[in-house]
Enzyme design. Structure first.
Site, PDB file in Angstrom:
ATOM      1  N   CYS A   1      54.150  68.827  24.359  1.00 15.98           N
ATOM      2  CA  CYS A   1      53.825  68.447  25.736  1.00 15.98           C
ATOM      3  C   CYS A   1      55.015  67.716  26.374  1.00 15.98           C
ATOM      4  O   CYS A   1      56.053  68.317  26.582  1.00 15.98           O
ATOM      5  CB  CYS A   1      52.540  67.632  25.742  1.00 15.98           C
ATOM      6  N   HIS A  27      48.447  70.817  22.262  1.00 16.26           N
ATOM      7  CA  HIS A  27      48.373  69.670  21.347  1.00 16.26           C
ATOM      8  C   HIS A  27      47.692  70.026  20.028  1.00 16.26           C
ATOM      9  O   HIS A  27      46.500  69.759  19.864  1.00 16.26           O
ATOM     10  CB  HIS A  27      47.579  68.535  22.007  1.00 16.26           C
ATOM     11  N   GLU A  61      47.861  68.495  17.342  1.00 13.83           N
ATOM     12  CA  GLU A  61      47.460  67.245  16.670  1.00 13.83           C
ATOM     13  C   GLU A  61      46.051  66.808  17.037  1.00 13.83           C
ATOM     14  O   GLU A  61      45.477  65.957  16.354  1.00 13.83           O
ATOM     15  CB  GLU A  61      48.475  66.128  16.966  1.00 13.83           C
TER      16      GLU A  61
END
Lengths: 80, 233
Positions: B87, B204, B206
């Protein structure tokens, strides 16, 4: 000494913000606007008085940080 | 696997990233402040997390890309070290010249915050070996400026050299304008540098690593890195 660096998008780069502003101007009834491209202006105060040196310094500032030359052009002016 | 997460003022996804890395690698990452001039010795992976470094002033990632710690990141990447930018981290890597192109305002002007589908284009890279080529994964995005732009030659080179690793797609893996959430060139969601050791991606991974969050499709990226480093060691 005062200077101005103007950063504009290169032609061919899509400018959604400019398009949105263009649409808003049209909806406000501001006639005759064909298109809008958004850019940035930096007004910079310089410490020295040497014009040639000032232009070199401004170019360095634009190349290193103020403009992303992948998508943007810039113009430097020493305005006195 | 020893990871280092760079922390810039205005970043806000560093703890999500640390949680995911700790969970999957078994080691808590080092948190490295932007003013540092060295990375911790023995670092295997440098991560530039998401957020809004310096409030996105000037251009997204522009100020962070010139932070003192970035000289160390350049040296680390030149030495073949693995670098992951997610990002805002992707935006920073582009601004730093570690990746080509730039992330522009989303074509539809809206900030997009939702799950998307990505097609993993190949599996033979450190950043994708936890997946199969052609696999579709579901991960979230949260960005206003994720519209990847580069000149035609650069996009052709990225495609020709197989450097597009992740692409926006439908749930069944179809790549089309309808699924290209932000108008990115060639539906690009993630690319690597020529050497293949620096990945930038807008989504993302994660945030999809624990069952409590729903899908766990993001695990493969980190598990693949662990596997890669294990084999290299």
């Amino acid at each position: 000494m005062k200077a101005r660096v103007t950063v504009t998008l290169k032609s061919g780069i899509l400018d959604p913000q400019g398009k949105a502003i263009e649409g808003a101007l049209k909806s406000l009834g501001v006639d005759g606007v064909a298109s809008v491209r958004q850019g940035k202006v930096f007004d910079i105060e310089l410490a020295g008085g040497d014009r040639a040196r000032a232009e070199a310094l401004l170019k360095e500032a634009a190349d290193k940080l103020l403009a992303n030359t992948v998508i943007e052009n810039y113009r430097v002016e020493v305005v006195g | 696997m020893n990871s280092a997460i760079l922390v810039f003022p205005g970043i806000n996804r560093e703890r999500d990233m640390a949680r995911a890395l700790t969970l999957i690698t078994g080691h808590a990452p080092a948190m490295v402040w932007h003013a540092e001039t060295e990375l911790p010795p023995g670092t295997d992976l440098v991560v530039l997390p998401g957020g809004f470094s310096y409030g996105d002033y000037l251009r997204c990632g522009a100020i962070a890309a010139r932070a003192p710690v970035m000289d160390a990141v350049h040296r680390f990447a030149e030495g073949g070290g693995l670098v992951l930018g997610v990002c805002n981290g992707f935006q920073i890597l582009c601004e730093a010249g570690l990746l080509p192109g730039v992330l522009m305002r989303n074509a539809g002007l809206k900030f997009i915050c939702r799950d998307v589908h990505l097609r993993v284009e190949r599996s033979d890279t450190p950043f994708t070996r936890g997946y199969n080529a052609g696999q579709v994964i579901r991960v979230p995005v949260a960005h206003g400026e994720g519209n990847f732009v580069a000149d035609d030659d650069t996009v052709r080179r990225l495609e020709g050299e197989g450097r597009v690793l992740y692409r926006y797609c439908s749930a069944t893996g179809e790549v089309a304008d309808d699924h290209n959430i932000n108008g990115a060139a060639a539906s690009i969601a993630g690319i690597v540098n020529a050497r293949g050791n620096v990945l930038g991606m807008m989504p993302h991974p994660e945030n999809h690593v624990e069952a409590v969050m729903g899908p766990t499709d993001g695990r493969g990226l980190f598990a693949g890195l662990v596997d890669h480093l294990g084999r290299a060691a």
